[in-house]
Write a protein that holds these residues in place. Structure first.
Motif, PDB file in Angstrom:
ATOM      1  N   LEU A 202       0.829  -1.210   0.000  1.00  0.00           N
ATOM      2  CA  LEU A 202       0.000   0.000   0.000  1.00  0.00           C
ATOM      3  C   LEU A 202       0.862   1.258   0.000  1.00  0.00           C
ATOM      4  CD1 LEU A 202      -2.777  -1.101   2.534  1.00  0.00           C
ATOM      5  CD2 LEU A 202      -2.950  -0.958   0.033  1.00  0.00           C
ATOM      6  N   LEU A 203       1.947   1.225   0.756  1.00  0.00           N
ATOM      7  CA  LEU A 203       2.839   2.385   0.767  1.00  0.00           C
ATOM      8  C   LEU A 203       3.495   2.575  -0.598  1.00  0.00           C
ATOM      9  CD1 LEU A 203       4.295   4.645   2.328  1.00  0.00           C
ATOM     10  CD2 LEU A 203       6.024   2.953   2.991  1.00  0.00           C
ATOM     11  N   TYR A 204       3.859   1.474  -1.243  1.00  0.00           N
ATOM     12  CA  TYR A 204       4.458   1.576  -2.579  1.00  0.00           C
ATOM     13  C   TYR A 204       3.479   2.219  -3.564  1.00  0.00           C
ATOM     14  CZ  TYR A 204       5.961   0.223  -7.221  1.00  0.00           C
ATOM     15  OH  TYR A 204       6.296   0.250  -8.548  1.00  0.00           O
ATOM     16  N   ILE A 205       2.224   1.810  -3.515  1.00  0.00           N
ATOM     17  CA  ILE A 205       1.230   2.404  -4.412  1.00  0.00           C
ATOM     18  C   ILE A 205       1.140   3.907  -4.174  1.00  0.00           C
ATOM     19  CG2 ILE A 205      -1.237   2.504  -4.925  1.00  0.00           C
ATOM     20  CD1 ILE A 205      -1.354  -0.496  -4.366  1.00  0.00           C
ATOM     21  N   ARG A 206       1.146   4.293  -2.916  1.00  0.00           N
ATOM     22  CA  ARG A 206       1.029   5.716  -2.575  1.00  0.00           C
ATOM     23  C   ARG A 206       2.243   6.507  -3.048  1.00  0.00           C
ATOM     24  NH1 ARG A 206       2.236   8.284   2.601  1.00  0.00           N
ATOM     25  NH2 ARG A 206       1.146  10.287   2.746  1.00  0.00           N
ATOM     26  N   VAL A 207       3.444   5.969  -2.813  1.00  0.00           N
ATOM     27  CA  VAL A 207       4.663   6.729  -3.121  1.00  0.00           C
ATOM     28  C   VAL A 207       4.977   6.668  -4.614  1.00  0.00           C
ATOM     29  CG1 VAL A 207       7.129   6.918  -2.659  1.00  0.00           C
ATOM     30  CG2 VAL A 207       5.551   6.376  -0.795  1.00  0.00           C
ATOM     31  N   ALA A 208       4.906   5.464  -5.211  1.00  0.00           N
ATOM     32  CA  ALA A 208       5.164   5.366  -6.643  1.00  0.00           C
ATOM     33  C   ALA A 208       4.077   6.081  -7.442  1.00  0.00           C
ATOM     34  CB  ALA A 208       5.251   3.897  -7.058  1.00  0.00           C
ATOM     35  N   GLY A 209       2.853   6.041  -6.946  1.00  0.00           N
ATOM     36  CA  GLY A 209       1.780   6.764  -7.620  1.00  0.00           C
ATOM     37  C   GLY A 209       2.020   8.256  -7.644  1.00  0.00           C
ATOM     38  N   ASN A 210       2.676   8.776  -6.623  1.00  0.00           N
ATOM     39  CA  ASN A 210       3.037  10.194  -6.635  1.00  0.00           C
ATOM     40  C   ASN A 210       3.937  10.504  -7.826  1.00  0.00           C
ATOM     41  OD1 ASN A 210       3.570  12.909  -4.992  1.00  0.00           O
ATOM     42  ND2 ASN A 210       5.563  12.132  -5.658  1.00  0.00           N
ATOM     43  N   GLY A 211       4.862   9.612  -8.129  1.00  0.00           N
ATOM     44  CA  GLY A 211       5.726   9.831  -9.281  1.00  0.00           C
ATOM     45  C   GLY A 211       4.972   9.757 -10.588  1.00  0.00           C
ATOM     46  N   VAL A 212       4.058   8.815 -10.700  1.00  0.00           N
ATOM     47  CA  VAL A 212       3.239   8.708 -11.910  1.00  0.00           C
ATOM     48  C   VAL A 212       2.426   9.980 -12.103  1.00  0.00           C
ATOM     49  CG1 VAL A 212       1.300   7.498 -12.956  1.00  0.00           C
ATOM     50  CG2 VAL A 212       3.137   6.194 -11.865  1.00  0.00           C
ATOM     51  N   GLU A 213       1.801  10.448 -11.052  1.00  0.00           N
ATOM     52  CA  GLU A 213       0.984  11.653 -11.144  1.00  0.00           C
ATOM     53  C   GLU A 213       1.839  12.882 -11.483  1.00  0.00           C
ATOM     54  OE1 GLU A 213      -2.763  13.340 -11.256  1.00  0.00           O
ATOM     55  OE2 GLU A 213      -2.189  11.223 -11.004  1.00  0.00           O
ATOM     56  N   ALA A 214       3.048  12.945 -10.916  1.00  0.00           N
ATOM     57  CA  ALA A 214       3.936  14.067 -11.240  1.00  0.00           C
ATOM     58  C   ALA A 214       4.287  14.071 -12.717  1.00  0.00           C
ATOM     59  CB  ALA A 214       5.208  13.992 -10.391  1.00  0.00           C
ATOM     60  N   ALA A 215       4.561  12.882 -13.263  1.00  0.00           N
ATOM     61  CA  ALA A 215       4.898  12.802 -14.686  1.00  0.00           C
ATOM     62  C   ALA A 215       3.724  13.241 -15.552  1.00  0.00           C
ATOM     63  CB  ALA A 215       5.312  11.375 -15.035  1.00  0.00           C
ATOM     64  N   VAL A 216       2.515  12.797 -15.206  1.00  0.00           N
ATOM     65  CA  VAL A 216       1.343  13.155 -16.006  1.00  0.00           C
ATOM     66  C   VAL A 216       1.069  14.656 -15.926  1.00  0.00           C
ATOM     67  CG1 VAL A 216      -1.150  12.838 -16.216  1.00  0.00           C
ATOM     68  CG2 VAL A 216       0.329  10.868 -15.825  1.00  0.00           C
ATOM     69  N   ARG A 217       1.146  15.205 -14.735  1.00  0.00           N
ATOM     70  CA  ARG A 217       0.817  16.626 -14.577  1.00  0.00           C
ATOM     71  C   ARG A 217       1.848  17.517 -15.261  1.00  0.00           C
ATOM     72  NH1 ARG A 217      -1.408  17.243  -8.323  1.00  0.00           N
ATOM     73  NH2 ARG A 217      -2.961  15.574  -8.445  1.00  0.00           N
ATOM     74  N   THR A 218       3.109  17.194 -15.117  1.00  0.00           N
ATOM     75  CA  THR A 218       4.123  18.028 -15.761  1.00  0.00           C
ATOM     76  C   THR A 218       4.045  17.905 -17.278  1.00  0.00           C
ATOM     77  OG1 THR A 218       5.722  16.224 -15.438  1.00  0.00           O
ATOM     78  CG2 THR A 218       5.731  18.003 -13.832  1.00  0.00           C
ATOM     79  N   ARG A 219       3.714  16.712 -17.754  1.00  0.00           N
ATOM     80  CA  ARG A 219       3.533  16.528 -19.193  1.00  0.00           C
ATOM     81  C   ARG A 219       2.334  17.319 -19.685  1.00  0.00           C
ATOM     82  NH1 ARG A 219       2.464  10.571 -21.835  1.00  0.00           N
ATOM     83  NH2 ARG A 219       1.721  11.251 -23.875  1.00  0.00           N
ATOM     84  N   ALA A 220       1.290  17.354 -18.851  1.00  0.00           N
ATOM     85  CA  ALA A 220       0.094  18.120 -19.230  1.00  0.00           C
ATOM     86  C   ALA A 220       0.402  19.604 -19.301  1.00  0.00           C
ATOM     87  CB  ALA A 220      -1.027  17.849 -18.225  1.00  0.00           C
ATOM     88  N   VAL A 221       1.169  20.099 -18.336  1.00  0.00           N
ATOM     89  CA  VAL A 221       1.529  21.517 -18.359  1.00  0.00           C
ATOM     90  C   VAL A 221       2.379  21.829 -19.580  1.00  0.00           C
ATOM     91  CG1 VAL A 221       2.799  23.320 -17.135  1.00  0.00           C
ATOM     92  CG2 VAL A 221       1.331  21.751 -15.864  1.00  0.00           C
TER      93      VAL A 221
END
Length: 848
Positions: A202-221
């Motif tokens: 569960l912690l891995y999903i939370r922490v690795a998911g932060n990286g996935v979301e960062a990549a998507v958001r920065t790509r969107a910007v």
């Protein structure tokens, strides 16, 4: 799993193999109760009656290997502080590790330069004999000491211990860690570690998911599509699909890792989306079209904060915290590595200028011990009175007065940098300079080279107002720091290279760069020395000896120690294949080559002396044990934990060891102590382990008194619990932001007067994203809190003893008092609270 490496990667229960000792192996004699307790603080055990030996049993003596034949007999229980200080002044500096120890650790590296060698060179496990008997039988049996030598019961118990070592445990030099002895195969408790695996997933999903979301958001910007949805038309839809795929991949890998018991292959696979997300978000943030980049933003730290998306931005990542001198000073006493700060006792090359006796806390000679290291507790002529007088409240102060009044402190990273540079130079010589060069330019990330500097930072406590008034001198303002014991930075020497300028708080960007250099050296020292070498790998060695030499079904020391090793072999054996693998996170984030890092770590583990590790010895060596004027939360908390654990250990073991004769009569304990000092591969190879003798030497590889037994066992449990918590859990918030706490800088000492930007020293964003993941994951999982033991629904609980159950209850009471005191102390702290040693956040073992 690839190769034939030992399987230490299964959390689930393995087939139960019945491995019972022969009937009659228990010691039939009843032991008397521990009636005396601890008595007064610092006093010997009182009111203890020696356990009666069976009729006709010969008294067996442990002969000290390092003592002369006419050495006097040791008292039964030296005072608590005397036990710790009896071995003399500890030498905890990395450069104090002998060259032989470092060379020995380095010698095992050549065979594992490629990851395939690391995977394949370890011997295969005893796969048919994976056992859980060490979790079942202790719940059914009451501990007992070995029967008298020469009896059938003693022979049967010895044979059972031999079968236990061969069947359930593998302890051998590990090629991925410079041939350090490693406990590489160990039974694991099923239910507790299924819970651990779920938590970790569960912690891995939370922490690795932060990286996935960062990549998507920065790509969107970067694409002009906004932060999250389909407003950008086709591009927005592609981002939405990318987000769904990324989160699905993270969740799937977490489930796979849990289902396979956390195998190395699954864990390596789990790093892939983290790496991909780090690369993608870094590329987007680095693009010139993105507003939040170091190139265009007014705040150079904005891109690093943009890496936190689903995870909250830690307070340490705020620009105000990064630039705060008060926070910078607080990190030395309440940070991830508060074991470097020392009180200055003189100038480089000068005699001790302390006023008074010169010998404090019975540790005379500390100054000379450090003088040979060229650092530590000395400060050079580069520090002048003018530097000191620029500090508020120190207008007419002098360096000599600050030293003699115990108000000048130093964080000196020169010994660490020298040792690591030497390891890198030896590695370069062995490999024709291919892997690294003596200038320490590793560049594992491919986007800039890491620079290993050797900084020295000086701090001061201004004189108290009463002292300044009595001196008849004029000071411009009262000093609040002198009243509350808070350090104030004075100056930084960013490196030990010739011609490097001293940097002070008035130097603008150069001062910010100098602080980043100090934090980077502190972070590298933390990860390699204070964390990996002095907790993880150090604790692993006694666990291996305990597993091989003490009866799991009977011995009280096995019963006491092994729950404090739950999960440690698993975690430690992942390290060479994940964090310390070629081009792994340690190589990526820290300076120098992997080979030199491993050589350095091995040298610290086998070169640092055991008796120097006692917390009061270590604090006394840095001149900080009794400096009450200094606000030092780490010291306060670790000593409170140590004292509570010492009382607990004395109560548990006191039921079986009522006097020194009981210690001498225990053949299993004698073999355990001998193996602690015996060189690898037969033993742990820990230097300086043994009973302190009246002449100041130690009897290597022996335990002759109840006092030293209690102290040694307390140190092991304290290291596995409180000390590891102190260095591990600050990674989640204090070290997660590379802007606030880089693990390596990308430029050397700043040049005063030249145009510069702080971004010259900060790591690339790809590296920052990996540091965020590593810190948030390693520092985010707390499992099996201190004061808990395996569930045993039988009278007496895990220790199968009413005295043991009372000792556990009293330990929990003392831990609750420690927790309440920490909450009160930290209530007024604004930027971050030093609550990493609140007992509920301190695991009983190194399991992350």
């Amino acid at each position: 799993m690839a190769g034939t490496a030992p399987r230490v990667d299964a959390f689930v229960a393995q087939p139960l193999v019945r491995l019972l000792p022969a009937r009659g192996a228990r010691n039939g004699s009843a032991s008397s109760s521990f009636t005396g307790g601890l008595g007064a603080a610092g006093a010997p055990h009182g009111g203890i009656v020696c356990r009666r030996r069976p009729a006709g049993a010969a008294r067996r003596r442990v002969s000290p290997t390092a003592a002369s034949a006419d050495s006097p007999e040791m008292p039964s229980r030296p005072p608590r502080r005397s036990v710790e200080a009896a071995s003399g002044i500890p030498n905890t500096s990395p450069s104090a590790v002998t060259e032989e120890a470092s060379a020995a650790a380095a010698a095992g590296i050549a065979a594992d330069c490629a990851s395939a060698a690391v995977e394949a060179t370890a011997p295969p496990p005893e796969s048919a004999n994976r056992v859980l008997f060490t979790r079942l039988l202790p719940r059914l049996r009451r501990p007992s000491l070995p029967p008298p030598a020469g009896t059938a019961a003693a022979a049967a118990r010895s044979a059972a211990v031999a079968r236990q070592a061969a069947a359930g445990w593998t302890f051998h030099p590990h090629p991925g860690l410079g041939n350090l002895p490693m406990l590489t195969t160990a039974p694991t408790p099923a239910i507790e570690w299924i819970v651990w695996a779920v938590k970790a997933g569960l912690l891995y999903i939370r922490v690795a998911g932060n990286g996935v979301e960062a990549a998507v958001r920065t790509r969107a910007v970067a694409a002009g599509a906004g932060g999250g949805g389909a407003r950008g038309g086709g591009e927005g839809l592609r981002l939405l699909i990318a987000r769904a795929r990324g989160w699905a991949a993270v969740a799937g890998l977490a489930i796979q890792a849990v289902a396979t018991g956390g195998g190395r292959a699954a864990l390596r696979k789990a790093i892939e989306p983290v790496e991909a997300a780090a690369d993608e978000s870094a590329a987007a943030l680095d693009a010139s079209a993105v507003p939040n980049t170091a190139k265009s933003s007014a705040d150079p730290y904005d891109p690093y904060r943009a890496l936190f998306t689903t995870l909250p931005v830690p307070p340490m990542a705020a620009t105000s915290a990064i630039e705060s001198d008060a926070v910078f000073a607080r990190l030395r006493v309440a940070g991830p590595n508060p074991m470097v700060l020392a009180r200055v006792v003189g100038r480089d090359g000068s005699t001790n200028v302390e006023r008074g006796s010169g010998a404090r806390n019975g540790v005379a000679g500390a100054s000379g011990a450090d003088a040979t290291r060229g650092g530590g507790r000395w400060v050079g002529a580069w520090l002048t009175d003018a530097h000191l007088r620029a500090v508020a409240g120190c207008k007419e102060d002098t360096v000599e007065e600050a030293i003699s009044d115990h108000r000048l402190y130093v964080a000196d990273y020169r010994p660490f940098a020298t040792a690591l540079r030497d390891a890198a130079a030896r590695d370069a010589a062995r490999n024709d300079g291919v892997r690294d060069n003596p200038a320490m330019e590793g560049g594992a990330d491919g986007r800039g080279v890491e620079v290993l500097a050797a900084p020295v930072a000086v701090f001061v406590l201004p004189p108290p107002l009463s002292q300044r008034t009595a001196a008849g001198r004029h000071y411009e303002q009262p000093s609040s720091s002198s009243a509350n014991g808070r350090l104030i930075p004075v100056a930084i020497l960013p490196d030990d290279a010739p011609g490097v300028a001293v940097v002070t708080p008035s130097d603008g960007v150069a001062w910010a760069a100098a602080k980043a250099i100090v934090n980077a050296a502190d972070g590298a020292h933390h990860e390699l020395d204070s964390h990996l070498a002095r907790t993880h790998l150090f604790v692993n060695l006694p666990l291996g000896v305990t597993a091989r030499r003490l009866s799991a079904a009977h011995h009280p020391l096995w019963r006491l120690l092994m729950p404090h090793g739950d999960g440690t072999p698993f975690i430690n054996n992942l390290t060479p294949h994940t964090l310390l693998k070629p081009s792994g996170d340690v190589h990526l984030l820290l300076p120098t080559s992997r080979e030199s890092q491993v050589a350095y770590v091995g040298g610290v583990v086998t070169g640092a002396r055991f008796n120097d590790r006692f917390p009061r010895n270590e604090l006394a060596a840095r001149g900080l044990l009794d400096e009450a004027a200094l606000h030092y939360p780490y010291r306060e908390d670790v000593l409170a934990h140590y004292d509570a654990l010492e009382e607990f250990v004395a109560a548990v073991l006191g039921e079986y060891y009522t006097c020194d004769a009981d210690v001498a009569d225990d053949e299993e304990l004698a073999a355990w102590a001998a193996d602690m000092s015996a060189p690898s591969p037969d033993g742990a190879g820990l230097r300086g382990f043994g009973e302190p003798l009246p002449d100041g030497t130690i009897a290597e590889g022996t335990i002759q008194s109840v006092g030293y037994l209690v102290s040694a066992v307390t140190l092991l449990i304290w290291t596995a619990s409180a000390q590891h918590a102190a260095v591990n859990f600050p990674q989640a918030d204090l070290m997660a932001s590379a802007a606030a706490f880089p693990l390596a800088v990308r430029s050397g000492a700043p040049r005063l007067g030249s145009a510069m930007s702080i971004t010259q020293w900060l790591p690339p964003l790809r590296v920052a994203a990996r540091q965020l993941f590593l810190g948030a994951f390693l520092g985010g999982l707390v499992h099996l809190p201190l004061g808990t033991y395996p569930l045993t629904p039988l009278p007496g609980g895990w220790f199968r003893s009413s005295q043991g159950a009372r000792a556990v209850a009293k330990l929990r009471t003392r831990l609750a008092a420690i927790d309440a005191r920490i909450v009160v102390r930290e209530a007024a702290e604004e930027v971050y609270k030093y609550e990493y040693l609140r007992p509920a956040r301190v695991p009983r073992s190194i399991n992350i």
